[in-house]
Motif scaffolding. Sequence first.
Motif: not given
Lengths: 518, 432
Positions: A449-462
Amino acid sequence: MPKCTINGKAIEVKPGTTVIQAFKAAGVEIAHYCWHPGLSVAGVCRLCMVQIEGQAKLQIGCNTLVTEGMVVNNTSEPVKEAVKWGLDFHLINHPLDCPICDQAGECGLQDQYVHFGKYDPEMAMPKQKKHKVVDLGPTIVLDTERCILCSRCVRFTDEVSKTNELGIFNRGDRSEIGTVENKPLDNNYSLNTVDICPVGALTSKDFRFRQRVWYLKEAASVCTGCSTGCNVNVYYNEEGAWRVKPVQNEKVNGYWMCDKGRDIYKFVNKEARLQTAKVGSKDQWRLLEGGQAAKDVGDSLRQVAKTEGADKIALVVTGQYTNEEYDSLLDFFNGTLAVKNVYHWVNNPEDMTGFDGILFRGDRNPNTAGLKARLEKRGLKSDWLDLEKKIKAGAYKYVVVAGPENNSVFPDLESKAKMMSAAPHLVWLTAAKSEAVDSATTATYQIPLKTFIEKDGTYTNHVGLEQKVKRGTTIVAGALTLSEAVSLMSGEELDFSLRPKPLTNLKTNFFTAKRGEL
Amino acid sequence: MEVKLLTEHYGKAEFQSLEGYKKIGDGYETLKKALKMQPKEIIELVKASGLRGRGGAGFPTGMKWSFLPENGEPRYLLCNADEGEPGTFKDRMMMERAPHQLIEGMIISGFAVQSKKSYIYIRGEYKDSLRIVEKAIREAYDAGFLGKNILGSNFTHDMDVYSGAGAYICGEETGMISSLEGQKGQPKLKPPFPALKGYLGKPTIVNNVETLAAVKYIVRDGAQAYRKNGTEKSAGTKLFSVSGNVMKPGNYEVPLGYPLKDLIFNLCGGLKPGRKLKAVIPGGSSAPVLTEPEAMRATMDYECLAQMGSMLGSGAVIVIDDSNCMVDLLNVTMHFYHHESCGQCTPCREGTGWLHKTVASIASGHGRLQDIQLLDRISKNMMGRTICALSDAAAMPAISFVNKFREEFEFFVREGRSKVKGEGFRHAQMHH
């Protein structure tokens, strides 16, 4: 709201705004070293000189409050002269070893000298000799001759990390930054001092001598090291990523990030990555292309769900993926295949709520909140303890794992991988290569799989703040995003022709070769 | 002619003790008088007296006091006895000969500004002063002049001493406050000024030893009596520490406005036979130097010296005769400021070293002609660019020396030797 005029430009500022802040707000360049928006005012570099109408003496912008109707500039001849000389005073004892200095290319002295410099050095005397290569602690090396004594690092350890390791010793032009005996600069925020050092005095042991900064590109991203989600820039070139620095975001991390977070560039580089899909087990692995592997797995899973029932499939998910990836993953497994056995793999359950009071959290996943919300919404609440029992009881034919992107924050990786490989079939989707999975004893697919630097997307923080990450570069060309893997599993075709090809004929940088193991 | 107001009894050893202070002087009678007045009254009185700070800056004392906020916060009175300006030695004598005069002045001043606590910050090298002042404070406590409800009034005041560690910069008022707080002795950024946020973040007044001692006499005799001495803008008497090439160096108390010529040639007995006056530094090493013709015209008051481009400073008069080499003198002076710069502000940290190295290279016979102009340019770019006045203090002598005695500097560069000291004189190599 006081109104003022900055270099002829009228602006309105909040009460309590300093002149230097007003210059920044007006988008007007102003020279400065010691002032930093995240630290107290020191007023010692004496470069943010301004002329205020009605005042005879030049004032420093950092310690002067804007008052109603203030007319101020930094373009008058006296100001220009003062800044020129101010820079010269900074430079007379500075080594000017730019060709071998790590800061070259992003150095405050270089940058500001180009804009405001005097250009005709008159210093003809021998320079002050001070200590070189001072080992401040596990992360940082200091060159006291390059230091311009702006005191930012000292104020940082006083005010932000509150660890007080640094001080200025001696007096006058013999002054040096230093630590006291038996108290090295050793805290989880130490590398911020390297970021705020305007010159090459403080250098990171992890980064120094590895790359010239002008060979690096930067990609704005979010730190995946814990659930705080500090905003960062990842610096990379065609060989991989080299360092991570914080980006200001008042809502999340202010100006800082922790040292642990800075390690996240390490697991995106090739050396740490699963580069092709593998099928087999401990005794023998066969390599195959990632997309093909996903298709094969998808065929089997759909077959099992149809003939033996979705109960024969278990899905294990970590908090390491983007919300979009979770959606497609759950849409396929829970929606299409009707899998109900979805387990949330918590890597450090005893420390999930930990917090150091500054930025660093015990939940070392970028998106635990996003995953939890999605599982809850679908009413999926399988008990983790059930998983082992059911695997042992032979309840599952397939265990599919959306595994850790960053193995180093999963101390339980080896034991969990072993436990899960008791199932007849194991599907391990992961960016990281891992000995633990390589020693699986059952029939296993590993899909890169790809890592965060290789894809678009959204993270929800704490706190539930959704933050976007954007694709910066591609490091492992054959890797898939989790969504792509899921699409292939569900039988869809993907067009890979637009993807970047793996770089061939890449010249190895001498320094890269010296870098050794990550 | 000397006017001995503060120094009247300095010749008598017993004046040091409380007993002698009562016997020869007037004891703590003025304190008794002050405690019956309103604090505001005393401030007005000091304002009316025209008393200006004797430490160097010459700021009107009464006005400084009235900057204190009236918000009921605790406030501190600090006595600056960190006498470090080269050439100055008056505070030392005042503390050692008449400690009770200072203590009484301080209690009165403390009452005027309604401070319950004061400190005397004494220069580290002044071991005798420290011992004598400590003893006097003990005596004052024992006699009920310090402590709770002084002399039955409802005014309470405590006093303590603090010994510096020898840094010139701790004589700067905010540097002194930092040092007193236990921090590195470095001046603080202003604003906020000490009157609003000083020692421990509380309103603070810092006054020189001589200023505080003078308050006693203003309260005792009244503002008009104090004004009888001195000029319109420079009221009262002032102690001058005269050193250098005079026959009788020492501290002299004269009315402000006193001719410098008379100070040197009458009170101090003139120069050594056969010597001619070359220059005078009128107010401590940081005051711009006066040439002989300027010195002959000068009167010792704030306005005359300011008009001549110099300053009264701390009242340290350094007399220079024609046997001295100005290049050498500037070298020594620049060495001092290079050594004493605290290093916070870049122009001072780097500039003082640059000045010193440049003048040292001239004084060792390795100078270039452009270095003379460079000294002037460096200095002008150090002035007014820093948190405190140390940068100016280094720049002002440099500017005045190279501009007023340029031919001596040029001679040194051209010939590689001093114009004054002759052929056989070997100069020391550059420091460091």
